[in-house]
Design a protein around this motif. Structure first.
Motif, short mmCIF file in Angstrom:
data_model
loop_
_atom_site.label_atom_id
_atom_site.label_comp_id
_atom_site.label_asym_id
_atom_site.label_seq_id
_atom_site.Cartn_x
_atom_site.Cartn_y
_atom_site.Cartn_z
N ALA A 138 23.23 47.90 -26.07
CA ALA A 138 24.26 47.64 -27.08
C ALA A 138 23.84 46.53 -28.04
CB ALA A 138 25.58 47.27 -26.41
N THR A 139 23.28 45.46 -27.51
CA THR A 139 22.87 44.36 -28.39
C THR A 139 21.63 44.73 -29.19
OG1 THR A 139 21.70 43.38 -26.53
CG2 THR A 139 23.90 42.54 -27.02
N ALA A 140 20.72 45.51 -28.60
CA ALA A 140 19.54 45.96 -29.36
C ALA A 140 19.97 46.83 -30.53
CB ALA A 140 18.58 46.71 -28.46
N GLN A 141 20.96 47.67 -30.32
CA GLN A 141 21.46 48.52 -31.41
C GLN A 141 22.05 47.67 -32.53
OE1 GLN A 141 24.10 51.63 -30.17
NE2 GLN A 141 24.75 52.10 -32.24
N VAL A 142 22.85 46.68 -32.19
CA VAL A 142 23.45 45.81 -33.20
C VAL A 142 22.37 45.03 -33.95
CG1 VAL A 142 24.95 43.81 -33.54
CG2 VAL A 142 25.65 45.63 -32.00
N LEU A 143 21.39 44.50 -33.22
CA LEU A 143 20.31 43.74 -33.85
C LEU A 143 19.48 44.61 -34.79
CD1 LEU A 143 18.74 41.31 -31.25
CD2 LEU A 143 19.58 40.77 -33.50
N LEU A 144 19.16 45.83 -34.37
CA LEU A 144 18.38 46.72 -35.22
C LEU A 144 19.16 47.15 -36.45
CD1 LEU A 144 16.59 48.84 -32.48
CD2 LEU A 144 15.62 47.01 -33.88
N GLU A 145 20.48 47.34 -36.31
CA GLU A 145 21.31 47.66 -37.48
C GLU A 145 21.35 46.48 -38.45
OE1 GLU A 145 25.03 48.76 -35.73
OE2 GLU A 145 24.38 50.81 -35.32
N ARG A 146 21.47 45.25 -37.92
CA ARG A 146 21.45 44.07 -38.78
C ARG A 146 20.11 43.95 -39.51
NH1 ARG A 146 23.73 39.05 -35.18
NH2 ARG A 146 25.83 39.84 -34.84
N MET A 147 19.03 44.23 -38.79
CA MET A 147 17.71 44.15 -39.38
C MET A 147 17.57 45.19 -40.49
SD MET A 147 14.04 44.22 -37.44
CE MET A 147 14.22 45.92 -36.96
N ALA A 148 18.09 46.39 -40.27
CA ALA A 148 18.03 47.43 -41.30
C ALA A 148 18.89 47.06 -42.50
CB ALA A 148 18.48 48.76 -40.71
N ASP A 149 20.04 46.42 -42.27
CA ASP A 149 20.90 45.99 -43.37
C ASP A 149 20.27 44.87 -44.19
OD1 ASP A 149 22.80 47.84 -42.67
OD2 ASP A 149 24.06 46.41 -41.57
N ALA A 150 19.42 44.06 -43.55
CA ALA A 150 18.75 42.96 -44.25
C ALA A 150 17.47 43.42 -44.93
CB ALA A 150 18.45 41.84 -43.28
N HIS A 151 17.25 44.74 -44.98
CA HIS A 151 16.11 45.35 -45.66
C HIS A 151 14.78 45.12 -44.96
CE1 HIS A 151 18.91 46.25 -48.79
NE2 HIS A 151 19.16 44.97 -48.95
N HIS A 152 14.82 44.75 -43.70
CA HIS A 152 13.60 44.72 -42.90
C HIS A 152 13.50 46.10 -42.25
CE1 HIS A 152 13.23 40.43 -43.39
NE2 HIS A 152 14.44 40.25 -42.91
N ARG A 153 12.63 46.92 -42.72
CA ARG A 153 12.54 48.28 -42.20
C ARG A 153 11.17 48.53 -41.58
NH1 ARG A 153 16.93 51.67 -42.48
NH2 ARG A 153 18.32 51.05 -44.12
N PRO A 154 10.98 48.08 -40.35
CA PRO A 154 9.72 48.42 -39.70
C PRO A 154 9.69 49.89 -39.33
CG PRO A 154 11.15 47.31 -38.16
CD PRO A 154 11.83 47.28 -39.50
N ALA A 155 8.50 50.45 -39.28
CA ALA A 155 8.38 51.86 -38.90
C ALA A 155 8.47 52.03 -37.40
CB ALA A 155 7.06 52.41 -39.42
N LEU A 156 8.10 50.99 -36.66
CA LEU A 156 8.02 51.06 -35.21
C LEU A 156 8.59 49.80 -34.59
CD1 LEU A 156 6.83 52.43 -32.61
CD2 LEU A 156 4.72 51.21 -33.11
N VAL A 157 9.36 49.97 -33.53
CA VAL A 157 9.92 48.83 -32.78
C VAL A 157 9.55 49.03 -31.32
CG1 VAL A 157 12.01 47.62 -32.07
CG2 VAL A 157 11.84 48.54 -34.37
N TRP A 158 8.92 48.01 -30.72
CA TRP A 158 8.62 48.04 -29.29
C TRP A 158 9.77 47.40 -28.54
CZ3 TRP A 158 3.68 45.56 -31.28
CH2 TRP A 158 2.74 46.54 -31.61
N ALA A 159 10.14 47.99 -27.41
CA ALA A 159 11.24 47.47 -26.60
C ALA A 159 10.90 47.62 -25.13
CB ALA A 159 12.54 48.19 -26.93
#
Length: 177
Positions: free
Chosen positions: A67-88
Motif C-alpha cells: 500500500a505504501t509503495a503504491q502511494v509513493l510511486l503515485e507521488r513520484m509519478a505526479d512529481a514528473h519523476h518517471r523511471p522506466a523500471l523500479v526495483w522492489a
C-alpha cells in the motif's frame, strides 16, 4: 559525438526500514510489525541509481509495504519523476506488479533473495537503497525516531539528504593539470 541523458532517473528502487521510536512518540502513530517484532514506525523511500532520494513516507510499522509503495510511486509519478523500471523487495509482490505498468507506465521488478542465502545479505540492485539508509543512520537524529509527527520524521529525512548532497557538492575535485 555526445551522449544525451534524460533529465530524470530511468531506474529507481523502493525499500522499507523499520525504526524504533523514542518514548515521546505517540502510540497512535506507532504500530506492531509482526515480521520483525518491532513496535514503531516504518520509513518507506524511493531512490534513484545514484542513491538520491525521490520520495519518502513515514507510517506506523503495521502498515503494509504494498500500500505504501503504491502511494509513493503515485507521488513520484505526479512529481514528473518517471523511471522506466523500479526495483522492489518481495513485500511488493501481488497486484502492485500489474498495477504499475497499467496505471503508472513503469515496470516493477521484484528482486528476491534465493532460498540458500542465510543471514543478512544485501542483494544486487538493492544495495543502493541500503547505502542511503547507512547515510541516514550517520545523522544522529535519525538513529532513533524522536519525532512526534510522521511529517516531522519525513522532514528530518529530507534534511539529512540535503546535508549529504551538500557534502557531495562541496567535496574538493581533483585538479586537472
Amino acid at each position: 559525438m555526445s551522449v544525451l541523458r534524460s533529465s530524470g532517473p530511468s531506474v529507481s528502487c523502493v525499500q522499507h526500514q523499520r525504526s524504533r521510536p523514542d518514548a515521546v512518540v505517540d502510540s497512535d502513530s506507532r504500530g506492531f510489525d509482526g515480521g520483525k517484532l518491532i513496535n514503531g514506525r516504518k520509513r518507506h523511500v524511493v531512490v534513484d541509481t545514484l542513491g538520491l532520494l525521490l520520495g519518502v513516507m513515514v507510517t506506523a510499522a503495521d502498515t503494509g509495504d504494498r500500500a505504501t509503495a503504491q502511494v509513493l510511486l503515485e507521488r513520484m509519478a505526479d512529481a514528473h519523476h518517471r523511471p522506466a523500471l523500479v526495483w522492489a523487495d518481495g513485500g511488493c509482490t501481488g497486484p502492485l506488479v500489474e498495477y504499475c505498468p497499467a496505471t503508472l507506465a513503469l515496470v516493477l521488478a521484484i528482486v528476491k533473495r534465493s532460498d540458500d542465502m542465510r543471514g543478512f545479505v544485501v542483494l544486487p540492485k538493492r544495495w543502493i537503497v541500503e547505502r542511503l539508509f547507512a547515510h541516514l543512520m550517520r545523522t544522529r537524529r535519525l538513529a532513533r525516531d524522536y519525532e512526534r509527527r510522521t511529517t516531522s520524521a519525513e522532514a528530518m529525512i529530507y534534511w539529512s539528504m540535503t546535508l549529504l548532497m551538500t557534502r557531495r557538492l562541496a567535496r574538493p575535485r581533483p585538479s586537472r593539470a
